[in-house]
Design an enzyme around this catalytic site. Structure first.
Site, PDB file in Angstrom:
ATOM      1  N   HIS A 194      -4.209 -12.433  -8.596  1.00  0.00           N
ATOM      2  CA  HIS A 194      -4.155 -12.086  -7.076  1.00  0.00           C
ATOM      3  C   HIS A 194      -3.579 -13.804  -6.332  1.00  0.00           C
ATOM      4  CE1 HIS A 194      -5.787  -8.087  -7.187  1.00  0.00           C
ATOM      5  NE2 HIS A 194      -6.871  -8.662  -7.374  1.00  0.00           N
ATOM      6  N   HIS A 210      -7.371 -11.165 -14.327  1.00  0.00           N
ATOM      7  CA  HIS A 210      -6.918 -10.472 -12.365  1.00  0.00           C
ATOM      8  C   HIS A 210      -7.263 -11.544 -11.100  1.00  0.00           C
ATOM      9  CE1 HIS A 210      -8.305  -6.160 -11.093  1.00  0.00           C
ATOM     10  NE2 HIS A 210      -7.900  -6.940  -9.832  1.00  0.00           N
ATOM     11  N   GLU A 211      -8.014 -12.209 -11.299  1.00  0.00           N
ATOM     12  CA  GLU A 211      -8.680 -12.667  -9.802  1.00  0.00           C
ATOM     13  C   GLU A 211      -8.122 -13.571  -9.644  1.00  0.00           C
ATOM     14  OE1 GLU A 211     -10.510 -11.584  -7.648  1.00  0.00           O
ATOM     15  OE2 GLU A 211     -10.883  -9.665  -8.400  1.00  0.00           O
TER      16      GLU A 211
END
Length: 218
Positions: free
Chosen positions: A31, A27-28
């Site tokens: 980003h 997820h991170e």
């Protein structure tokens, strides 16, 4: 990220830890890499353009999500001023996180299907445990994807709301960010300690989970 309170046994904890590590990291990092692709090197300068979980995990947030039902990873810093189209690109960066978790969930649905087709994957109990682990991976990543799409700061879905508010309402946007985050924390705490689910996240995840498994014939 938030999940219902559970009476976890050792097996569940062993399964949950790598699932949460993988989900948070994908997820991170997504980003960070999308921000870099769109012209913002801020995440890389902060050491976040990596698939190393240690760069993205907050130990307190990790422990809380396992034992208290809610937690967090380290947010990826970005500078929208580095984007060519700040509003559009900021949305793309925000949506990269949930999209990556959904993609990872799909990968493990197909892996679970492969396990079911081959029967016991090696000597028992490896096969059943591996199948169960894949299910945990699907569930955790669906949770990350769906929960982060809620239109409440600091979740990714709030980026869509903020982008829709004209810039002339800067004070209102700032208040939305400030008080929205407090409201979200209050909702999570209420849900964790009273079992009152203001956001029906669990039911939605369950429905999507079952849908994905049905789509692959399971």
């Amino acid at each position: 990220m938030s999940r219902p309170m559970l009476n976890l046994d050792l097996r569940e904890i062993i399964f949950l830890i790598p699932c949460i590590l993988a989900g948070f990291t994908v997820h991170e990092a997504s980003h960070a890499f999308i921000a870099l692709k769109l012209g913002d090197s801020t995440p890389c300068e902060q050491g976040r353009c990596t698939w190393n979980p240690l760069a993205h995990i907050d130990l307190i947030g990790m422990a809380l999500i396992i034992f208290a039902g809610f937690g967090w990873a380290r947010p990826v810093p970005i500078n929208p001023n580095n984007f060519k189209n700040p509003k559009r690109d900021e949305i793309a960066v925000a949506m990269a996180g949930p999209a990556s978790n959904l993609l990872l969930a799909l990968v493990f649905v197909f892996l679970a299907k492969a396990i079911s087709l081959t029967g016991a994957f090696g000597a028992a109990p490896v096969g059943p445990n591996l199948y169960a682990f894949f299910g945990y991976m699907v569930w955790v990543n669906l949770l990350l994807a769906i929960f982060n799409l809620l239109p409440v700061p600091p979740l990714d879905g709030s980026t869509l709301v903020l982008a829709a508010i004209p810039d002339r309402y800067a004070a209102q946007k700032a208040a939305f960010v400030r008080y929205g985050a407090l409201a979200l924390l209050a909702v999570i705490l209420i849900g964790s300690f009273t079992q009152i689910n203001i956001f029906p996240i669990g039911r939605l995840i369950h429905a999507v989970f079952n849908l994905l498994y049905r789509l692959v014939g399971m």
